[in-house]
Scaffold this motif. Structure first.
Motif, mmCIF file in Angstrom:
data_model
loop_
_atom_site.group_PDB
_atom_site.id
_atom_site.type_symbol
_atom_site.label_atom_id
_atom_site.label_comp_id
_atom_site.label_asym_id
_atom_site.label_seq_id
_atom_site.Cartn_x
_atom_site.Cartn_y
_atom_site.Cartn_z
ATOM 1 N N THR A 196 5.941 7.044 8.564
ATOM 2 C CA THR A 196 6.278 7.806 7.352
ATOM 3 C C THR A 196 7.186 6.996 6.425
ATOM 4 O O THR A 196 7.066 7.093 5.204
ATOM 5 C CB THR A 196 6.915 9.175 7.678
ATOM 6 N N LEU A 245 4.868 4.626 4.703
ATOM 7 C CA LEU A 245 4.091 5.345 3.688
ATOM 8 C C LEU A 245 4.926 5.515 2.413
ATOM 9 O O LEU A 245 4.435 5.287 1.301
ATOM 10 C CB LEU A 245 3.677 6.706 4.255
ATOM 11 N N THR A 261 -3.882 8.036 5.613
ATOM 12 C CA THR A 261 -3.965 6.569 5.653
ATOM 13 C C THR A 261 -5.010 6.003 4.684
ATOM 14 O O THR A 261 -4.871 4.881 4.213
ATOM 15 C CB THR A 261 -4.274 6.074 7.079
ATOM 16 N N VAL A 289 -3.634 5.865 0.271
ATOM 17 C CA VAL A 289 -2.317 5.276 -0.018
ATOM 18 C C VAL A 289 -2.394 4.473 -1.315
ATOM 19 O O VAL A 289 -3.262 3.612 -1.470
ATOM 20 C CB VAL A 289 -1.863 4.356 1.145
ATOM 21 N N THR A 330 1.005 11.685 11.499
ATOM 22 C CA THR A 330 1.272 10.467 10.721
ATOM 23 C C THR A 330 2.519 9.773 11.240
ATOM 24 O O THR A 330 2.526 8.544 11.437
ATOM 25 C CB THR A 330 1.428 10.819 9.220
ATOM 26 N N ILE A 374 -0.356 2.490 8.503
ATOM 27 C CA ILE A 374 -0.267 2.340 7.047
ATOM 28 C C ILE A 374 -0.542 0.881 6.692
ATOM 29 O O ILE A 374 0.189 -0.021 7.122
ATOM 30 C CB ILE A 374 1.129 2.774 6.533
#
Length: 373
Positions: free
Chosen positions: A7, A10, A285, A288, A304, A310
């Motif tokens: 996370t 991300l 994913t 992004v 996630t 990622i």
């Protein structure tokens, strides 16, 4: 130094993580604050179904319902008080996030009464009433992207109120939503509002597109049809991001940006995977890119955080691939326009049903509390 969590990665890739859920239990238990600290959550979205689930479970709302019953409020007035209080309290929790991001994040969304989705004037009035009742700078008023909602979006933004446009399924409607946003910002500028304080996101729904299209592909029962399953939702969202890039690099936008306006960010909604055959982080994913929001149910957020991979920007430069998916579907007789029109109708029907159920539940609770007092 420990490795960053998925996370955190991300967030670093430019995606704002918002939680698609809110309840009084989350607020009073400190659970919401924990998600901010541990899982990079920087906002919250709500909808009629979320409030219906929250208020119908447990005892967290009992005391307030009893108090409202004592004041003689009916279900509609009680629901308005309960939901605006939860959202105002959540806005308080996210106030430091809002301050740190100049208001871009730290946002909490509350939706207009879904029964007004086809009533332009009713939506505008409700949006202003909700904004005033919550009374926090970091609230977003959610307006469905119906044809009747487009003018309401423009008028609400023109009044200086930040808006989350919801239930967008088609690229054509998304273009109309961005145009409504630009008209609203132009109006706000003419009205003398500080454009840097007006924020907006456009909620583009993802998983429901796959659910409906996969059903149609299964009915075709061919190898080619099977090969396209689970691809339409991501392809549609990627093409939405292409639209975002195109319009927010236009001359029309440049003039507003010069005056302090901020772009309307795409928000990926409906990102919980409905088909267990697909990876549970599919709609995170694969979507992004910088300047997007992903609002996740807690199950998707947890997945996630636990095992999301990622890999940087997974949208830009993949537009030809996305177009070929939608073209292949049309070639098989799966009508994109038919699917997105059906999904808008179903989405609104679901929210209206949840709202009516919520009103019924609250009315029953008010009646029971009235008898006890």
């Amino acid at each position: 130094m420990s490795n960053p969590t998925p996370t955190a990665e991300l967030s670093a890739a430019g995606v704002s993580i918002w939680l698609d859920d809110l309840s009084r239990d989350r607020l009073t238990s400190g659970g919401l604050q924990k998600l901010i600290e541990e899982k990079n959550v920087v906002g919250v979205t709500t909808n009629p179904s979320i409030f219906q689930a929250a208020i119908s479970k447990g005892t967290a709302y009992d005391a307030q319902v009893a108090e409202l019953a004592g004041q003689g409020l009916d279900a509609e007035a009680a629901v308005f008080r309960i939901t605006t209080q939860d959202v105002a309290d959540a806005c308080e929790v996210f106030a430091p996030v809002a301050a740190a991001s100049q208001g871009v994040d730290g946002r909490v969304s509350i939706e207009v009464d879904p029964r007004k989705a086809w009533d332009t004037q009713g939506t505008i009035e409700e949006a202003k009433r909700l904004h005033e009742a919550v009374g926090k700078d970091n609230v977003l008023i959610k307006i469905p992207a119906t044809l009747e909602g487009l003018e309401a979006i423009t008028e609400t933004l023109g009044a200086g109120i930040s808006v989350n446009v919801t239930l967008i399924f088609s690229l054509e409607r998304y273009r109309a939503v961005i145009n409504a946003f630009l008209l609203g910002i132009e109006k706000a500028k003419a009205n003398g509002h500080d454009l840097s304080t007006i924020h907006s996101v456009a909620s583009f729904f993802v998983s429901r597109v796959d659910t409906e299209i996969d059903k149609r592909l299964d009915a075709l029962d061919t190898e080619e049809a099977s090969s396209l399953k689970g691809k339409a939702g991501v392809a549609n969202a990627r093409l939405a991001y292409q639209v975002f890039e195109e319009i927010f690099s236009s001359e029309r936008w440049a003039l507003l940006a010069e005056a302090g306006a901020l772009p309307q960010r795409p928000l990926w909604a409906s990102t919980g995977v409905k088909d267990p055959a697909y990876p549970d982080t599919l709609y995170v994913t694969e979507l992004v890119a910088p300047n997007v929001v992903n609002t996740m149910p807690e199950k998707t957020l947890d997945a996630t955080f636990d095992h999301g991979v990622i890999e940087g920007n997974t949208i830009s430069g993949r537009y030809d691939e996305a177009n070929s998916v939608l073209n292949a579907l049309e070639g098989l007789g799966v009508s994109y326009n038919d699917v997105v029109a059906l999904l808008e109708t179903e989405g609104l029907d679901k929210f209206v049903a949840s709202w009516n159920e919520l009103l019924g539940d609250v009315q029953n609770a008010l009646d029971a509390a009235g008898k006890e007092s």
